[in-house]
Design a protein around this motif. Structure first.
Motif, PDB file in Angstrom:
ATOM      1  N   ALA A   1       0.831  -1.202   0.000  1.00 29.63           N
ATOM      2  CA  ALA A   1       0.000   0.000   0.000  1.00 29.63           C
ATOM      3  C   ALA A   1       0.866   1.252   0.000  1.00 29.63           C
ATOM      4  N   ALA A   2       1.991   1.228   0.718  1.00 25.39           N
ATOM      5  CA  ALA A   2       2.899   2.380   0.730  1.00 25.39           C
ATOM      6  C   ALA A   2       3.451   2.649  -0.666  1.00 25.39           C
ATOM      7  N   LEU A   3       3.705   1.582  -1.434  1.00 26.04           N
ATOM      8  CA  LEU A   3       4.140   1.750  -2.820  1.00 26.04           C
ATOM      9  C   LEU A   3       3.094   2.521  -3.617  1.00 26.04           C
ATOM     10  N   SER A   4       1.829   2.141  -3.454  1.00 27.13           N
ATOM     11  CA  SER A   4       0.754   2.810  -4.178  1.00 27.13           C
ATOM     12  C   SER A   4       0.532   4.235  -3.666  1.00 27.13           C
ATOM     13  N   VAL A   5       0.734   4.460  -2.359  1.00 25.55           N
ATOM     14  CA  VAL A   5       0.623   5.818  -1.833  1.00 25.55           C
ATOM     15  C   VAL A   5       1.666   6.718  -2.493  1.00 25.55           C
ATOM     16  N   GLY A   6       2.887   6.185  -2.680  1.00 25.00           N
ATOM     17  CA  GLY A   6       3.918   6.955  -3.358  1.00 25.00           C
ATOM     18  C   GLY A   6       3.529   7.293  -4.785  1.00 25.00           C
ATOM     19  N   MET A   7       2.948   6.323  -5.498  1.00 23.90           N
ATOM     20  CA  MET A   7       2.464   6.583  -6.852  1.00 23.90           C
ATOM     21  C   MET A   7       1.403   7.677  -6.845  1.00 23.90           C
ATOM     22  N   LEU A   8       0.487   7.582  -5.888  1.00 20.71           N
ATOM     23  CA  LEU A   8      -0.598   8.556  -5.798  1.00 20.71           C
ATOM     24  C   LEU A   8      -0.065   9.940  -5.433  1.00 20.71           C
ATOM     25  N   ALA A   9       0.875   9.996  -4.506  1.00 15.16           N
ATOM     26  CA  ALA A   9       1.393  11.279  -4.042  1.00 15.16           C
ATOM     27  C   ALA A   9       2.101  12.040  -5.154  1.00 15.16           C
ATOM     28  N   ALA A  10       2.751  11.314  -6.059  1.00 16.88           N
ATOM     29  CA  ALA A  10       3.453  11.978  -7.160  1.00 16.88           C
ATOM     30  C   ALA A  10       2.499  12.448  -8.257  1.00 16.88           C
ATOM     31  N   GLY A  11       1.256  11.987  -8.221  1.00 15.64           N
ATOM     32  CA  GLY A  11       0.302  12.358  -9.268  1.00 15.64           C
ATOM     33  C   GLY A  11       0.049  13.846  -9.379  1.00 15.64           C
ATOM     34  N   PRO A  12      -0.287  14.541  -8.272  1.00 16.59           N
ATOM     35  CA  PRO A  12      -0.505  15.992  -8.391  1.00 16.59           C
ATOM     36  C   PRO A  12       0.700  16.740  -8.938  1.00 16.59           C
ATOM     37  N   LEU A  13       1.907  16.298  -8.557  1.00 15.38           N
ATOM     38  CA  LEU A  13       3.112  16.931  -9.103  1.00 15.38           C
ATOM     39  C   LEU A  13       3.144  16.815 -10.617  1.00 15.38           C
TER      40      LEU A  13
ATOM     41  N   GLY B   1      17.698  -5.624   6.361  1.00 20.47           N
ATOM     42  CA  GLY B   1      16.969  -6.125   7.517  1.00 20.47           C
ATOM     43  C   GLY B   1      16.182  -5.072   8.259  1.00 20.47           C
ATOM     44  N   TRP B   2      15.809  -4.001   7.565  1.00 18.74           N
ATOM     45  CA  TRP B   2      15.078  -2.918   8.221  1.00 18.74           C
ATOM     46  C   TRP B   2      13.673  -3.364   8.610  1.00 18.74           C
ATOM     47  N   PRO B   3      13.094  -2.768   9.640  1.00 18.91           N
ATOM     48  CA  PRO B   3      11.713  -3.096  10.018  1.00 18.91           C
ATOM     49  C   PRO B   3      10.703  -2.505   9.044  1.00 18.91           C
ATOM     50  N   LEU B   4       9.427  -2.709   9.351  1.00 18.30           N
ATOM     51  CA  LEU B   4       8.373  -2.376   8.400  1.00 18.30           C
ATOM     52  C   LEU B   4       8.346  -0.901   8.021  1.00 18.30           C
ATOM     53  N   VAL B   5       8.495   0.005   8.975  1.00 22.08           N
ATOM     54  CA  VAL B   5       8.334   1.427   8.673  1.00 22.08           C
ATOM     55  C   VAL B   5       9.349   1.910   7.645  1.00 22.08           C
ATOM     56  N   PRO B   6      10.672   1.697   7.824  1.00 23.83           N
ATOM     57  CA  PRO B   6      11.596   2.142   6.769  1.00 23.83           C
ATOM     58  C   PRO B   6      11.421   1.386   5.455  1.00 23.83           C
ATOM     59  N   VAL B   7      11.000   0.125   5.506  1.00 28.30           N
ATOM     60  CA  VAL B   7      10.699  -0.595   4.261  1.00 28.30           C
ATOM     61  C   VAL B   7       9.544   0.083   3.541  1.00 28.30           C
ATOM     62  N   ALA B   8       8.529   0.487   4.306  1.00 30.07           N
ATOM     63  CA  ALA B   8       7.387   1.177   3.705  1.00 30.07           C
ATOM     64  C   ALA B   8       7.807   2.519   3.107  1.00 30.07           C
ATOM     65  N   VAL B   9       8.735   3.227   3.756  1.00 37.43           N
ATOM     66  CA  VAL B   9       9.233   4.492   3.207  1.00 37.43           C
ATOM     67  C   VAL B   9       9.945   4.234   1.877  1.00 37.43           C
ATOM     68  N   ALA B  10      10.759   3.188   1.827  1.00 36.36           N
ATOM     69  CA  ALA B  10      11.439   2.835   0.578  1.00 36.36           C
ATOM     70  C   ALA B  10      10.433   2.497  -0.516  1.00 36.36           C
ATOM     71  N   MET B  11       9.382   1.784  -0.158  1.00 42.33           N
ATOM     72  CA  MET B  11       8.340   1.453  -1.129  1.00 42.33           C
ATOM     73  C   MET B  11       7.631   2.722  -1.602  1.00 42.33           C
ATOM     74  N   PHE B  12       7.372   3.651  -0.683  1.00 46.29           N
ATOM     75  CA  PHE B  12       6.741   4.916  -1.038  1.00 46.29           C
ATOM     76  C   PHE B  12       7.569   5.665  -2.078  1.00 46.29           C
TER      77      PHE B  12
END
Length: 429
Positions: free
Chosen positions: A272-284, A314-325
């Protein structure tokens, strides 16, 4: 669906958004909900089968989907340039609804054999091979050229919003009710999308003129594809990059999530974080009009290596989600530039075939990458395989910039001469 109903969707109401654009966008949102959840459900159906299956079997099932997708894409592109594109899409959606319904039933009724999972995954890939070239031709044709970047950005924002919801809820639902019900939901989404796309207006350009035959049209498409160095260079790049990305998202990510992140819900959140990143770049991308389309777009591809890097460290979920974003944001930057370039540089009558050759080359190594994901993890360790994916993505993003056309291809100046008029509907039969 009536015009008034579509205008109720606020972001689809600008003057340039014709009926076909609105219908296709709404249908893509509906099918996107299921499509985002289905890979998570399929991966965990394998992992939770009780047969002791792991990354190798997840890779085999993923590869089974990509083989017919690759093999049939060129045929799908040629068919979409000869037949009404909306009918090709409807047929593909109906076929996918049926195959996913059977897959869901097998998972719900008990432990399915690996052969059954692979066969039904292959059926899903075959349907996608006919759907994708036709869909790209419809969306590229649906808007005037001077509004292309804005239209494609809005389209991606809508689809990515659906992907956020589909991945997030898909992961939660897999954990709560099991993968079988999630796959059943995907089948229902395909059926609804087929009904929506049945209402697309046929336009004159949707039916190509009768030619000497399918083989001849494929040869013409190949000749035109080879003549555009910027096109085949980026396609070669993505042939390898996509194999790495799929291995991370469909094989390594679920395995890592199962081992140390909490399972399907955690990986659903990361996707979902990957898709949030896609969505966030849309307005730009609706406002930014970079002059060098492919140079800027390829800048986003450098971010694709961040998720495997985060997993390898070996990062936990939050930094992995940031990378996906961040990878998701890079995806939107690339895709908008790429679609504008295709609309600008490829004649209308070649769009579906060029899209098919694009997809064929970009997906050609997916079966191999998926099938080798498990053996690679066994040979080099999961961390080593993830490091390899990260380095390959970054290296290819740099190498493609050696092609002059990729660095120099510029956006055409919008003006009266560049306008593509809204096509007039024609009646069938």
């Amino acid at each position: 669906m009536r015009r008034g109903h579509l205008r109720a969707v606020g972001f689809l109401d600008p003057a340039w958004a014709g009926r076909n654009y609105r219908v296709q966008t709404v249908a893509a949102v509906v099918s996107g909900l299921g499509n985002a959840a289905a890979p998570i459900a399929t991966a965990f159906a394998v992992l939770h089968s009780g047969a002791g299956w792991g990354s190798a079997e997840v890779g085999y099932v993923t590869a089974a989907r990509t083989v017919p997708l690759v093999v049939l894409l060129l045929v799908g592109g040629a068919v979409a340039d000869r037949l009404p594109r909306h009918l090709v899409m409807v047929g593909a959606n109906v076929f996918n609804a049926g195959s996913q319904a059977v897959l869901a039933a097998l998972v719900l009724l008990g432990q399915p054999g690996l052969w059954a999972l692979m066969a039904l995954s292959a059926a899903g890939g075959a349907g996608q091979a006919f759907y994708a070239p036709a869909a790209e031709g419809v969306i590229l044709r649906a808007v005037p050229a001077e509004h292309a970047a804005k239209a494609f950005s809005v389209f991606k924002m809508a689809v990515n919003g659906a992907s956020i919801a589909g991945a997030a809820f898909g992961g939660v639902l897999v954990a709560a009710v099991g993968p079988g019900w999630v796959l059943a939901g995907d089948a229902a989404c395909f059926a609804v999308a087929a009904a929506l796309r049945a209402g697309l207006e046929q336009v004159a350009a949707d039916r190509g003129p009768a030619g000497p035959g399918l083989v001849h049209e494929l040869r013409v498409g190949w000749r035109e594809f080879r003549a555009r160095r910027w096109l085949w260079a980026v396609v070669v790049q993505f042939g390898v990059t996509n194999a790495c990305v799929l291995a991370v998202e469909a094989v390594y990510g679920p395995v890592v999530a199962e081992d140390r992140m909490g399972g399907a819900g955690a990986w659903g959140a990361a996707m979902a974080a990957l898709s949030v990143g896609m969505l966030a770049a849309g307005p730009l991308m609706t406002r930014w009009q970079p002059r060098r389309l492919l140079l800027v777009g390829n800048g986003g591809v450098f971010l694709f290596g961040l998720p495997p890097l985060a997993l390898a460290l070996g990062w936990p979920l939050v930094p992995v989600a940031v990378a996906m974003f961040l990878a998701g944001a890079g995806t939107t930057v690339f895709i908008v530039g790429w679609m504008v370039t295709l609309q600008q540089e490829v004649p209308e009558e070649l769009l579906s075939r060029m899209s098919a050759y694009d997809a064929f080359g970009s997906f050609a190594l997916l079966p191999l990458g998926s099938a080798l994901a498990g053996p690679a993890a066994a040979a080099f360790g999961l961390s080593g395989a993830l490091w390899g994916c990260a380095l390959v993505c970054a290296a290819l993003a740099g190498l493609v910039l050696l092609v002059p056309e990729v660095r120099r291809l510029e956006r055409a100046v919008a003006g009266p001469a560049s306008r593509v008029p809204e096509p007039e509907p024609v009646t069938s039969g």
